[in-house]
Design a protein around this motif. Structure first.
Motif, mmCIF file in Angstrom:
data_model
loop_
_atom_site.group_PDB
_atom_site.id
_atom_site.type_symbol
_atom_site.label_atom_id
_atom_site.label_comp_id
_atom_site.label_asym_id
_atom_site.label_seq_id
_atom_site.Cartn_x
_atom_site.Cartn_y
_atom_site.Cartn_z
ATOM 1 N N LEU A 1 87.303 -34.478 -13.024
ATOM 2 C CA LEU A 1 86.346 -33.917 -12.056
ATOM 3 C C LEU A 1 86.896 -34.032 -10.634
ATOM 4 O O LEU A 1 86.871 -33.068 -9.861
ATOM 5 C CB LEU A 1 84.996 -34.630 -12.179
ATOM 6 C CG LEU A 1 83.861 -34.029 -11.355
ATOM 7 C CD1 LEU A 1 83.636 -32.562 -11.713
ATOM 8 C CD2 LEU A 1 82.566 -34.816 -11.564
ATOM 9 N N TYR B 1 80.017 -38.066 -13.730
ATOM 10 C CA TYR B 1 80.115 -38.330 -12.290
ATOM 11 C C TYR B 1 79.354 -39.604 -11.907
ATOM 12 O O TYR B 1 79.848 -40.445 -11.154
ATOM 13 C CB TYR B 1 79.596 -37.119 -11.505
ATOM 14 C CG TYR B 1 79.946 -37.181 -10.036
ATOM 15 C CD1 TYR B 1 81.219 -37.587 -9.622
ATOM 16 C CD2 TYR B 1 79.007 -36.860 -9.058
ATOM 17 C CE1 TYR B 1 81.547 -37.662 -8.281
ATOM 18 C CE2 TYR B 1 79.336 -36.922 -7.711
ATOM 19 C CZ TYR B 1 80.599 -37.326 -7.325
ATOM 20 O OH TYR B 1 80.917 -37.402 -6.003
ATOM 21 N N LEU C 1 84.441 -25.988 -16.671
ATOM 22 C CA LEU C 1 84.795 -26.048 -15.242
ATOM 23 C C LEU C 1 84.871 -24.651 -14.617
ATOM 24 O O LEU C 1 85.435 -24.476 -13.549
ATOM 25 C CB LEU C 1 86.160 -26.748 -15.070
ATOM 26 C CG LEU C 1 86.240 -28.226 -15.447
ATOM 27 C CD1 LEU C 1 87.689 -28.707 -15.456
ATOM 28 C CD2 LEU C 1 85.421 -29.083 -14.482
ATOM 29 N N TRP D 1 85.405 -36.468 -20.798
ATOM 30 C CA TRP D 1 85.442 -34.991 -20.813
ATOM 31 C C TRP D 1 85.828 -34.465 -22.203
ATOM 32 O O TRP D 1 85.285 -33.464 -22.673
ATOM 33 C CB TRP D 1 86.449 -34.464 -19.788
ATOM 34 C CG TRP D 1 85.892 -34.371 -18.409
ATOM 35 C CD1 TRP D 1 86.101 -35.254 -17.382
ATOM 36 C CD2 TRP D 1 85.030 -33.349 -17.886
ATOM 37 N NE1 TRP D 1 85.424 -34.839 -16.251
ATOM 38 C CE2 TRP D 1 84.753 -33.668 -16.538
ATOM 39 C CE3 TRP D 1 84.451 -32.204 -18.425
ATOM 40 C CZ2 TRP D 1 83.943 -32.882 -15.728
ATOM 41 C CZ3 TRP D 1 83.639 -31.411 -17.617
ATOM 42 C CH2 TRP D 1 83.395 -31.761 -16.286
#
Ligand SMILES: O=C(O)[C@H](O)[C@@H](O)[C@@H](O)[C@H](O)CO
Ligand SMILES: [Mg+2]
Length: 402
Positions: free
Chosen positions: A283, A74, A120, A105
């Motif tokens: 994300l 992020y 997630l 990821w």
């Protein structure tokens, strides 16, 4: 724990065979990210007459991401946001960013030996219901569509998406309306309620045409009407929505969570279709689904490109609450595209299943990837825009040669 991002390779791949189902993705951009401790991850970006610009944009993402901690997905994304002044409006920049983001990821999942969906929130479902797209190349008449849809049914699908508007563009004439209605009613008669019909408008109409086209198809109980208006006419969507009961879907050209939020709260959409390859990656696509869920809106991720996109999307489908259906072009891909992955997921009986392996869950065929490296754009066809399925932009429509 995987370390720093050491290398980002950007591959432009294609094969010069005719790509019928998805001419817009006859070339692909695949990125390969490698960390200092040797873990490799893959990502994919869309092309659609922007192959080389996306490739260049990926070079910009590379300048920001190199040497960063791969775990800080992020933070690295927001760092690129800070530098990339046009990111919010640039399909090229957001596509390039998304490819690198999903590769990160893949790496993080591999480093902790978990599939991305487990990072997630874990599985909500094992099997992902798909609808078929791309199956109708060269279909013009209602009979053409019915015949080919029967083949798709045999493969196990009970939902199909298609664009029935031929070469009507911006406006639509009587013949265009009649022909679209014949196609949709033909499919409805032939399959009854056993087939969901998803109508693709490809965002090509102005308000008057969109009103007429949605009105005429309203009686056929379609699953949704997708992008019925040119994207910049979004402010007229609430008005259009109030004239039909069929849900309105859109999202493949909406580039981030905040823009989805506006579409949702301003009452412009019933079903959203974010694309993991152009909304900043996994994300952000997850957050978009969460925002939609908070508003009671389902998600049908757009998935019109290659196998890495499909694997990334399936990780999201597996874990989100408000999943409704998943797009698939798989059945109509040329062989080379199918062979890019050694393994990753299965599509059987109209349903996807992920391998459950760490990261995105895929194993890239590096040899095949390298064999298909090119440096160039998709072919340009002056008679047919690149966003349609081949052989369908024909007829006596308003953009036709009279
Ligand atoms: O919904 C879809 O699959 C898309 O609209 C597809 O049909 C294409 O037009 C493509 O994504 C263009 O880049
Ligand atoms: Mg579409």
């Amino acid at each position: 724990m995987a370390g720093k991002i050491k290398e980002i390779e950007i591959y432009n791949v294609s094969e010069k065979t005719s790509e019928k189902s998805s001419p817009w993705s006859s070339t692909m951009i695949i990125v390969k990210v490698t960390t200092s401790d040797g873990i490799v991850g893959y990502g994919e970006a869309p092309t659609t007459l922007m192959t080389l610009p996306v490739k260049e944009s990926a070079e910009e993402v590379k300048r920001v991401f190199l040497n960063k901690d791969v775990n800080e997905i992020y933070k690295n994304t927001m760092e690129f946001y800070k530098h990339s002044f046009y990111l919010s409006r640039s399909m090229e920049a957001t596509s390039a960013l998304s490819a690198v983001e999903m590769a990160c990821w893949d790496i993080v999942g591999k480093s902790c030996k978990e599939p991305v969906y487990n990072l997630l929130g874990g599985k909500m479902r094992d099997s992902v219901r798909a609808y078929s797209n791309g199956w109708y190349s060269d279909c013009v008449t209602a009979d053409d569509f019915v015949d080919k849809a029967k083949e798709i049914r045999k493969k196990g699908f009970d939902a199909v998406k298609f664009d029935p508007f031929g070469n009507n563009y911006d406006t639509i004439n009587k013949k265009g309306l009649e022909s679209a209605e014949n196609i949709v009613s033909g499919l409805r008669e032939s399959f009854g309620d056993s087939m969901d019909l998803l109508i693709e408008f490809h965002g090509r109409f102005s308000m008057e045409a969109a009103k007429k086209a949605t009105q005429i198809l309203e009686p056929y109980d379609c699953f949704f009407f997708e992008e019925p208006l040119h994207p910049e006419l979004e402010m007229r969507l609430p008005e259009l929505r109030s004239t039909v009961n069929t849900p309105i879907a859109l999202g493949e050209r909406v580039l981030n969570a905040r823009d989805f939020m506006r579409n949702i709260v301003e009452g412009k959409v019933d079903i959203i279709q974010p694309d993991v390859t152009n909304s900043r990656g996994i994300l952000e696509s997850f957050k978009i689904a969460t925002i939609a869920d908070a508003w009671g809106i389902p998600v049908a991720y757009h998935n019109a490109f290659g196998p890495v996109q499909t694997a990334a999307t399936l990780n999201l489908d597996t874990t989100i609450n408000n999943f409704i259906i998943q797009e698939s072009f798989e059945e109509s891909w040329p062989e080379w595209k199918k062979k890019l992955l050694k393994s990753g997921y299965k599509l059987e009986n109209g349903h996807f299943k992920l391998s459950g392996k760490p990261g995105l869950g895929i194993e890239m065929d590096e040899k095949s990837l390298k064999e298909h490296m090119v440096n160039g754009m998709e072919p340009f066809d002056p008679e047919s825009p690149p966003w349609v399925v081949s052989g369908t932009y024909v007829g006596e429509g308003t953009d036709g040669k009279q």
